[in-house]
Motif scaffolding. Sequence first.
Motif, short mmCIF file in Angstrom:
data_model
loop_
_atom_site.label_atom_id
_atom_site.label_comp_id
_atom_site.label_asym_id
_atom_site.label_seq_id
_atom_site.Cartn_x
_atom_site.Cartn_y
_atom_site.Cartn_z
N LEU A 1 28.09 42.73 29.06
CA LEU A 1 26.83 43.40 29.34
C LEU A 1 26.53 43.42 30.84
O LEU A 1 26.66 42.39 31.49
N PRO A 2 26.12 44.56 31.38
CA PRO A 2 25.62 44.53 32.76
C PRO A 2 24.34 43.69 32.79
O PRO A 2 23.57 43.68 31.83
N GLU A 3 24.14 42.97 33.89
CA GLU A 3 22.97 42.10 33.97
C GLU A 3 21.67 42.89 33.85
O GLU A 3 20.72 42.44 33.19
N LYS A 4 21.64 44.06 34.44
CA LYS A 4 20.44 44.88 34.40
C LYS A 4 20.49 45.83 33.21
O LYS A 4 21.45 46.60 33.06
N PRO A 5 19.50 45.80 32.34
CA PRO A 5 19.48 46.71 31.19
C PRO A 5 19.50 48.18 31.63
O PRO A 5 18.91 48.54 32.65
N LYS B 1 22.68 51.74 22.29
CA LYS B 1 23.76 50.75 22.28
C LYS B 1 23.45 49.59 23.22
O LYS B 1 23.70 48.43 22.89
N ASP B 2 22.89 49.89 24.37
CA ASP B 2 22.53 48.83 25.31
C ASP B 2 21.51 47.88 24.68
O ASP B 2 21.63 46.65 24.78
N ARG B 3 20.49 48.44 24.03
CA ARG B 3 19.46 47.59 23.41
C ARG B 3 20.04 46.79 22.24
O ARG B 3 19.69 45.62 22.05
#
Length: 365
Positions: A304-308, A129-131
């Motif tokens: 989105l969090p700045e850091k993946p 999901k993050d990607r």
Amino acid sequence: MKKPLLGISMMAEADFVSAVLPLLQNNAIDVLEWSFDTLYHNNEPDWLHNLLNFYAENNRLIGHGVYYSLFDARWTERQEEWLRKLKEEVSLRRYNHITEHFGFMNTENFHQGVPLPVSLHPKTLQIGKDRLYRLQEAVDIPVGIENLAFSFSVDDVREQGVFLDKLTEDTNGFLILDLHNIYCQSCNFGVEMQEIIDLYPVDKVKEIHLSGGSWQKSVYGKKQVRRDTHDDVIPEDIFSVLPSVLSKCQNLEYTIIERLGHTLKTEGDKENFLNDFNKVKAIIEALDGKKEEKNSWDKQQIQLPEKPLEDLALFEEQSRLTRLLFDGAGAGIIKDQDFHYFKTENWDSEMILTAQNIIKKWNPY
């Protein structure tokens, strides 16, 4: 439902161009799909550049990514660069939507890699999901995911539809349903195609892929393994289920035929490809198509969090698995690995060997 547009996955090889030229000349190709990350603008010959732009200018171009690696548990400069190039690509050429593959490729020489499947687990879903969020954030057009042909176990076959449904639920995303990928799973695990298709959220299917493949001999003396090699005619079993699938996918917009560009060398190959195209066209034309307004798409706003997101334990397992497969470790050794995110104890030995053959062929290291 409205009848889907029929098109091809465009290839740059001379043999392929020669084969599809009659279709282009007759305006038979409604839409082109282009794998934009295999040959960026700087390397496109003029004729291909102009052809893609022509379809783009007429709202008939869709994009298909290969190398993003949706489930890679470590975020690298490679993915940052991929997204940067994607943004540049969609700023220069209009795509109706963008798609990517299910799976992961985490080796250094990723352009020679192949996506490997992941099992449904809360952490792998979270990574995916993050990607996907970051991919969708990079473009202002719909983003979809294609089902994967290769599976290690029947459990993975049965859960992939659920996995894809969960994966795309927050981004207003869609699915490519690749019927030859389903056919491979059906042949390799003894499950009827329709039974597998019924496990997918067909209301999310916006695009269908059709292709052929090849058979690989079994080392264990069992039935042959079906491979998604895009180098032969579309199997009759796929033609048999196609009318039913088309009628069930009420939001379907595109049907794309795939064939690798270097596999149309003889006149017979080219004739068979054209015959497949015309058979699919006839099936689509026979549909009871009604004019319907296309569903509007709104880009979902996601914080989105700045850091993946990363998970080093999952990355270690992905890397260890890839290396074990490349090094030709025995199926028993792989099945006995103490993995947390991969259910290797349930994997089919034949499919482990198949994965080893695929990885050795492409040599991702």
